[in-house]
Design a protein around this motif. Structure first.
Motif, mmCIF file in Angstrom:
data_model
loop_
_atom_site.group_PDB
_atom_site.id
_atom_site.type_symbol
_atom_site.label_atom_id
_atom_site.label_comp_id
_atom_site.label_asym_id
_atom_site.label_seq_id
_atom_site.Cartn_x
_atom_site.Cartn_y
_atom_site.Cartn_z
ATOM 1 N N TRP A 181 -70.407 -28.430 -8.204
ATOM 2 C CA TRP A 181 -69.310 -27.272 -7.651
ATOM 3 C C TRP A 181 -68.426 -28.797 -6.602
ATOM 4 O O TRP A 181 -66.899 -27.665 -7.325
ATOM 5 C CB TRP A 181 -69.907 -26.285 -7.062
ATOM 6 C CG TRP A 181 -69.062 -25.323 -6.371
ATOM 7 C CD1 TRP A 181 -68.630 -24.469 -7.263
ATOM 8 C CD2 TRP A 181 -68.313 -25.017 -5.284
ATOM 9 N NE1 TRP A 181 -68.277 -23.125 -6.533
ATOM 10 C CE2 TRP A 181 -67.754 -23.955 -5.414
ATOM 11 C CE3 TRP A 181 -68.843 -25.617 -4.340
ATOM 12 C CZ2 TRP A 181 -67.188 -23.268 -3.922
ATOM 13 C CZ3 TRP A 181 -67.817 -25.150 -2.680
ATOM 14 C CH2 TRP A 181 -67.141 -23.871 -3.343
ATOM 15 N N PHE A 182 -68.444 -29.436 -6.016
ATOM 16 C CA PHE A 182 -67.119 -29.958 -5.442
ATOM 17 C C PHE A 182 -66.101 -30.319 -6.527
ATOM 18 O O PHE A 182 -64.983 -30.276 -5.902
ATOM 19 C CB PHE A 182 -67.653 -30.821 -4.187
ATOM 20 C CG PHE A 182 -68.631 -30.761 -2.781
ATOM 21 C CD1 PHE A 182 -68.062 -29.083 -2.358
ATOM 22 C CD2 PHE A 182 -69.074 -31.514 -2.410
ATOM 23 C CE1 PHE A 182 -68.610 -28.850 -1.643
ATOM 24 C CE2 PHE A 182 -69.647 -31.030 -1.973
ATOM 25 C CZ PHE A 182 -69.475 -30.346 -0.769
ATOM 26 N N ARG B 246 -58.922 -24.543 -7.185
ATOM 27 C CA ARG B 246 -59.847 -24.246 -8.674
ATOM 28 C C ARG B 246 -58.938 -25.987 -9.343
ATOM 29 O O ARG B 246 -58.526 -24.686 -10.014
ATOM 30 C CB ARG B 246 -60.628 -23.213 -8.710
ATOM 31 C CG ARG B 246 -61.115 -22.645 -7.939
ATOM 32 C CD ARG B 246 -62.560 -23.208 -7.491
ATOM 33 N NE ARG B 246 -63.430 -23.346 -8.806
ATOM 34 C CZ ARG B 246 -64.903 -22.896 -8.991
ATOM 35 N NH1 ARG B 246 -64.956 -21.285 -8.277
ATOM 36 N NH2 ARG B 246 -65.763 -23.424 -10.033
ATOM 37 N N ARG C 243 -72.558 -31.186 -5.932
ATOM 38 C CA ARG C 243 -71.745 -31.767 -6.355
ATOM 39 C C ARG C 243 -70.815 -31.373 -7.479
ATOM 40 O O ARG C 243 -69.716 -32.168 -7.059
ATOM 41 C CB ARG C 243 -72.429 -33.473 -5.542
ATOM 42 C CG ARG C 243 -72.802 -34.088 -4.661
ATOM 43 C CD ARG C 243 -73.930 -35.252 -4.778
ATOM 44 N NE ARG C 243 -74.603 -35.855 -3.798
ATOM 45 C CZ ARG C 243 -75.370 -35.308 -2.768
ATOM 46 N NH1 ARG C 243 -76.223 -35.192 -4.025
ATOM 47 N NH2 ARG C 243 -75.761 -35.749 -2.095
ATOM 48 N N TRP D 282 -62.844 -28.619 -7.471
ATOM 49 C CA TRP D 282 -61.655 -28.269 -6.688
ATOM 50 C C TRP D 282 -60.747 -29.686 -6.749
ATOM 51 O O TRP D 282 -61.281 -30.658 -7.217
ATOM 52 C CB TRP D 282 -62.449 -28.040 -5.650
ATOM 53 C CG TRP D 282 -63.146 -27.083 -5.182
ATOM 54 C CD1 TRP D 282 -64.724 -26.629 -5.734
ATOM 55 C CD2 TRP D 282 -62.003 -25.355 -4.557
ATOM 56 N NE1 TRP D 282 -64.774 -25.250 -5.815
ATOM 57 C CE2 TRP D 282 -63.427 -24.447 -4.994
ATOM 58 C CE3 TRP D 282 -61.502 -24.502 -4.521
ATOM 59 C CZ2 TRP D 282 -64.027 -23.063 -4.338
ATOM 60 C CZ3 TRP D 282 -61.547 -23.533 -4.092
ATOM 61 C CH2 TRP D 282 -62.912 -23.121 -4.055
ATOM 62 N N ARG E 12 -66.941 -32.546 1.409
ATOM 63 C CA ARG E 12 -68.161 -32.546 0.891
ATOM 64 C C ARG E 12 -68.547 -33.400 0.546
ATOM 65 O O ARG E 12 -69.028 -34.350 -0.296
ATOM 66 C CB ARG E 12 -67.173 -33.070 -0.354
ATOM 67 C CG ARG E 12 -65.408 -32.562 -0.299
ATOM 68 C CD ARG E 12 -64.670 -32.908 -1.737
ATOM 69 N NE ARG E 12 -62.985 -31.798 -2.227
ATOM 70 C CZ ARG E 12 -63.020 -31.287 -2.973
ATOM 71 N NH1 ARG E 12 -63.367 -31.573 -4.343
ATOM 72 N NH2 ARG E 12 -61.924 -30.776 -3.409
ATOM 73 N N ASP E 13 -69.222 -33.053 1.617
ATOM 74 C CA ASP E 13 -70.620 -33.558 2.568
ATOM 75 C C ASP E 13 -72.557 -33.340 1.657
ATOM 76 O O ASP E 13 -72.248 -31.876 2.516
ATOM 77 C CB ASP E 13 -71.033 -34.217 3.363
ATOM 78 C CG ASP E 13 -71.623 -34.944 4.234
ATOM 79 O OD1 ASP E 13 -73.115 -35.342 3.227
ATOM 80 O OD2 ASP E 13 -71.892 -35.485 4.493
ATOM 81 N N ALA E 14 -72.602 -32.960 0.590
ATOM 82 C CA ALA E 14 -73.477 -32.171 0.439
ATOM 83 C C ALA E 14 -74.640 -32.157 1.049
ATOM 84 O O ALA E 14 -75.705 -31.160 1.533
ATOM 85 C CB ALA E 14 -74.121 -32.369 -0.666
ATOM 86 N N VAL F 255 -68.146 -28.769 4.080
ATOM 87 C CA VAL F 255 -67.555 -28.893 2.721
ATOM 88 C C VAL F 255 -66.335 -29.191 2.936
ATOM 89 O O VAL F 255 -66.396 -29.347 1.696
ATOM 90 C CB VAL F 255 -67.565 -26.655 2.705
ATOM 91 C CG1 VAL F 255 -66.705 -26.505 1.813
ATOM 92 C CG2 VAL F 255 -68.451 -26.612 3.251
ATOM 93 N N ILE G 89 -61.412 -27.711 0.431
ATOM 94 C CA ILE G 89 -61.912 -26.400 -0.116
ATOM 95 C C ILE G 89 -62.167 -26.761 1.557
ATOM 96 O O ILE G 89 -62.688 -27.015 2.217
ATOM 97 C CB ILE G 89 -63.002 -27.074 -0.624
ATOM 98 C CG1 ILE G 89 -63.310 -27.744 -1.723
ATOM 99 C CG2 ILE G 89 -63.742 -25.526 -0.278
ATOM 100 C CD1 ILE G 89 -64.829 -28.038 -2.641
#
Length: 161
Positions: free
Chosen positions: A76-77, A112, A74, A80, A38-40, A35, A84
């Motif tokens: 959702w990331f 956010r 992605r 921000w 930011r690596d889905a 998270v 996160i």
């Protein structure tokens, strides 16, 4: 050192249980790092092929590929600013054969774009199954307590401290 085979087998069983507990607990640590990065792909790396989720967001129940929606994560990331941060309290891990359960309190912090600062504590439970030698998430449940005053309001301002 071991006078009876029974004693040796008990020691080996304890060592195996400790190993499985460590491997299952490591799933949460990998999730937190993924998270932050930011690596889905890494977020979903420990999921089984057909997981079920009871998530903080609707609907009540999510199945299969909808649980591991890389594009949705992605997106959702992108809501921000900056990092996160996900952290967890020490997890409780229970293991019996090829099935394990992990439960913990998690904290999500960040900013956010549409809401400002977020500092949310929530409950997280994972059911994992050993599949082809690897522990995989078959079920995840995240939730916050609800106010019992009839308002139906989620209690998002709680912390364990």
């Amino acid at each position: 050192m071991f006078r009876t085979p029974d004693r040796l087998f008990r020691v080996l069983a304890i060592a195996e249980a400790i190993t499985w507990t460590i491997l299952i607990a490591a799933i949460i640590a990998r999730f937190e790092r993924a998270v932050l990065a930011r690596d889905a792909d890494a977020v979903f790396a420990d999921y089984a092929d057909d997981p079920v989720a009871y998530d903080l967001v609707p609907p009540l129940e999510i199945h299969g590929a909808r649980v591991t929606d890389h594009d949705g994560l992605r997106q959702w990331f992108a809501t921000w600013e900056g990092p996160i941060r996900m952290t967890s309290r020490p997890a409780t891990v229970l293991v019996d054969g090829d099935l394990g359960v992990l439960f913990t309190l998690q904290n999500m912090q960040g900013i956010r774009k549409d809401e400002g600062k977020v500092d949310l504590w929530f409950r997280c439970t994972l059911a994992v199954r050993r599949i082809a030698g690897a522990w995989k998430i078959v079920h995840i449940h995240t939730s916050v307590p609800m106010a019992i005053d009839g308002s139906g309001r989620a209690e998002t301002g709680l912390s364990p401290n």
